[in-house]
Write a protein that holds these residues in place. Sequence first.
Motif, short mmCIF file in Angstrom:
data_model
loop_
_atom_site.label_atom_id
_atom_site.label_comp_id
_atom_site.label_asym_id
_atom_site.label_seq_id
_atom_site.Cartn_x
_atom_site.Cartn_y
_atom_site.Cartn_z
N ALA A 1 -16.01 -27.18 -12.59
CA ALA A 1 -16.53 -26.81 -13.91
C ALA A 1 -17.20 -25.44 -13.87
O ALA A 1 -17.13 -24.67 -14.84
CB ALA A 1 -17.51 -27.87 -14.41
N LEU A 2 -17.82 -25.10 -12.76
CA LEU A 2 -18.45 -23.78 -12.64
C LEU A 2 -17.40 -22.67 -12.60
O LEU A 2 -17.62 -21.57 -13.12
CB LEU A 2 -19.34 -23.73 -11.40
N ILE A 3 -16.27 -22.95 -11.96
CA ILE A 3 -15.18 -21.97 -11.98
C ILE A 3 -14.72 -21.74 -13.41
O ILE A 3 -14.51 -20.60 -13.85
CB ILE A 3 -14.02 -22.45 -11.09
N SER A 4 -14.61 -22.82 -14.17
CA SER A 4 -14.23 -22.70 -15.58
C SER A 4 -15.24 -21.84 -16.34
O SER A 4 -14.87 -21.05 -17.22
CB SER A 4 -14.14 -24.09 -16.22
N ALA A 5 -16.53 -21.97 -15.98
CA ALA A 5 -17.56 -21.19 -16.66
C ALA A 5 -17.38 -19.69 -16.42
O ALA A 5 -17.57 -18.87 -17.32
CB ALA A 5 -18.94 -21.63 -16.19
N VAL A 6 -16.99 -19.31 -15.19
CA VAL A 6 -16.76 -17.89 -14.91
C VAL A 6 -15.57 -17.37 -15.71
O VAL A 6 -15.62 -16.29 -16.31
CB VAL A 6 -16.54 -17.66 -13.40
N LEU A 7 -14.49 -18.15 -15.73
CA LEU A 7 -13.29 -17.73 -16.46
C LEU A 7 -13.56 -17.61 -17.95
O LEU A 7 -13.09 -16.68 -18.61
CB LEU A 7 -12.16 -18.72 -16.21
N VAL B 1 -27.88 -31.38 -3.10
CA VAL B 1 -28.98 -30.94 -3.94
C VAL B 1 -29.75 -29.83 -3.23
O VAL B 1 -30.10 -29.96 -2.06
CB VAL B 1 -29.91 -32.12 -4.28
N GLY B 2 -29.98 -28.74 -3.95
CA GLY B 2 -30.65 -27.59 -3.38
C GLY B 2 -29.72 -26.50 -2.90
O GLY B 2 -30.16 -25.37 -2.66
N ASP B 3 -28.42 -26.81 -2.74
CA ASP B 3 -27.46 -25.78 -2.35
C ASP B 3 -27.28 -24.78 -3.50
O ASP B 3 -27.19 -25.17 -4.67
CB ASP B 3 -26.10 -26.39 -2.01
N THR B 4 -27.19 -23.52 -3.15
CA THR B 4 -26.93 -22.47 -4.14
C THR B 4 -25.51 -21.94 -3.92
O THR B 4 -25.19 -21.45 -2.83
CB THR B 4 -27.94 -21.32 -4.02
N LEU B 5 -24.68 -22.08 -4.93
CA LEU B 5 -23.29 -21.65 -4.84
C LEU B 5 -23.08 -20.31 -5.53
O LEU B 5 -23.62 -20.07 -6.62
CB LEU B 5 -22.36 -22.69 -5.48
N ALA B 6 -22.30 -19.46 -4.88
CA ALA B 6 -21.77 -18.25 -5.52
C ALA B 6 -20.34 -18.58 -5.95
O ALA B 6 -19.49 -18.87 -5.10
CB ALA B 6 -21.79 -17.08 -4.56
N ILE B 7 -20.10 -18.57 -7.26
CA ILE B 7 -18.79 -18.94 -7.79
C ILE B 7 -18.08 -17.65 -8.19
O ILE B 7 -18.53 -16.93 -9.08
CB ILE B 7 -18.93 -19.89 -9.01
N ARG B 8 -16.96 -17.38 -7.55
CA ARG B 8 -16.31 -16.08 -7.69
C ARG B 8 -14.84 -16.24 -8.04
O ARG B 8 -14.15 -17.11 -7.47
CB ARG B 8 -16.45 -15.28 -6.38
N LYS C 1 1.29 -11.98 -20.61
CA LYS C 1 -0.16 -11.79 -20.64
C LYS C 1 -0.90 -12.83 -19.79
O LYS C 1 -2.00 -13.25 -20.09
CB LYS C 1 -0.72 -11.83 -22.07
N ARG C 2 -0.26 -13.20 -18.71
CA ARG C 2 -0.85 -14.21 -17.82
C ARG C 2 -1.50 -13.53 -16.62
O ARG C 2 -1.01 -12.50 -16.11
CB ARG C 2 0.22 -15.20 -17.38
N VAL C 3 -2.59 -14.16 -16.20
CA VAL C 3 -3.34 -13.65 -15.05
C VAL C 3 -3.57 -14.79 -14.06
O VAL C 3 -3.90 -15.91 -14.46
CB VAL C 3 -4.70 -13.06 -15.49
N THR C 4 -3.35 -14.49 -12.79
CA THR C 4 -3.66 -15.46 -11.74
C THR C 4 -4.91 -14.98 -11.00
O THR C 4 -5.03 -13.78 -10.67
CB THR C 4 -2.49 -15.59 -10.75
N LEU C 5 -5.84 -15.92 -10.76
CA LEU C 5 -7.11 -15.56 -10.12
C LEU C 5 -7.40 -16.48 -8.94
O LEU C 5 -7.26 -17.72 -9.06
CB LEU C 5 -8.28 -15.65 -11.12
N ALA C 6 -7.75 -15.88 -7.81
CA ALA C 6 -8.24 -16.67 -6.68
C ALA C 6 -9.68 -17.09 -6.96
O ALA C 6 -10.48 -16.28 -7.44
CB ALA C 6 -8.17 -15.84 -5.40
N CYS C 7 -10.00 -18.35 -6.69
CA CYS C 7 -11.32 -18.91 -7.03
C CYS C 7 -11.98 -19.44 -5.77
O CYS C 7 -11.32 -20.05 -4.92
CB CYS C 7 -11.17 -20.04 -8.04
#
Length: 464
Positions: A66-72, A96-103, A114-120
């Motif tokens: 879901a966090l990946i979806s938030a970035v997109l 709990v307590g882990d901090t993730l960098a979602i890229r 008009k399609r884009v592919t993204l590595a997540c």
Amino acid sequence: MQLLRNRTFDEIAIGDSAEIARTLTAEDIQLFAILSGDVNPQHLDAEFAASTRFHGVIAHGMWGGALISAVLGTRLPGPGTVYLGQTLRFRGPVRVGDTLAIRVTVSARDAAKKRVTLACSCTNQAGQVVIEGEADVIAPTERIERASATLPEVRLRTGGNGQQRLLDRVRTLGAVRTAVVHPCDALSLSAALDARAAGLIEPVLVAPRARLDAVAAEAGLDLAGIAIEDVPHSHAAAARAVALVHAGAAEALMKGSLHTDELMAAVVAREGGLRTKRRISHCFLMQTAAYPRPFIITDAAINISPTLDDKADIVRNAVELAHIIGVERPRVAILAAVETVNPHMPATLDAAALCKMADRGQIAGAVLDGPLAFDNAVSAAAARIKGIESPVAGQADVLVVPDLESGNMLAKQLEYMGDAESAGIVLGARVPIVLTSRADSRDARIASCAIAVLVAHHYRTSPP
């Protein structure tokens, strides 16, 4: 006001990337379980999760998705993006307590469609990639710039009623004969009768009979069938209640409308009191929606400025209560304003000494750590940000405060501003003492009586 701006297909190049960071909280896990319906105990039941291969609670894998979806949807490409597909590979647990960098990083473009592919990827604070995959989206072709939506505040209530679970457990033990000391107002008298009706206590009302009758008549309370010890005044009531304990006629005390110091003076009297070898102290047992487990705050009502020796007994009393309510090895946080030892702050020195006493076996049956600031004691995220490695931080079962003032303010703030359920009990005497404030609710008084029943039954086999 935060603005959301997208990037159109023509503005996107291979290698472009965007990132957000998010620290997992227990509330995140609970919210995701509510929304998804996934109530797998691996995510919600700490006791069960401790027995699994992960040795503790972990987040739902799709929380990271879901966090990946938030970035997109908000960064790259941003508003107007149409999701077509997503692959995910889960390479490590998120706790709990882990901090993730979602890229997300653009790896391919299809100009015709008009399609884009993204590595997540989702990478934790240790640099470990815990989730990776690939997203396929249709990028927007028109510029969109809009104010970010204002989301409603969501507050979770813990599942089930903590007080009801406590009462269900205690009722099977049977009522405990309790001397109710000077219940000469409607609130304290009705509390004793409510506890009797709940099957928790068999009250012995120790007070002037004429005053009891007058209060009962005015409040519409029925005293039929209830034992009454007629005494002339509150001081005599406290002394008589203590004498009933010595005579084996009461296994617990309950404060009525007299002042706390008047009751406790009779309890701690060197001649004829109820002292044991341990210092007497008070415990608040509390539960709030913002914390995943019940916890104890001590001492917030008896010891004004406790010494190191006093604090050792305060900890021992709290550990004993934790054992009685079913916490096999409680995690005890010794609170101070900071999490480092400072010779100019006595509370930090006491905390360090208490931890060393536990290391040497002088305080047993618990895991101690301190000094810990309040945020580090109850928030794994806060502890991790400050680099604190501790078996207690973020998951304390007992909070030991530096003095009565700080403890009383903390408990009252949690109760009145944090909607915490609470119960108050005094330990360290020969019997448990229900010690509540005149401002406490009926529920708080009932819960306090329930805790007293548990303690009294424990004392039958393991007297203090």
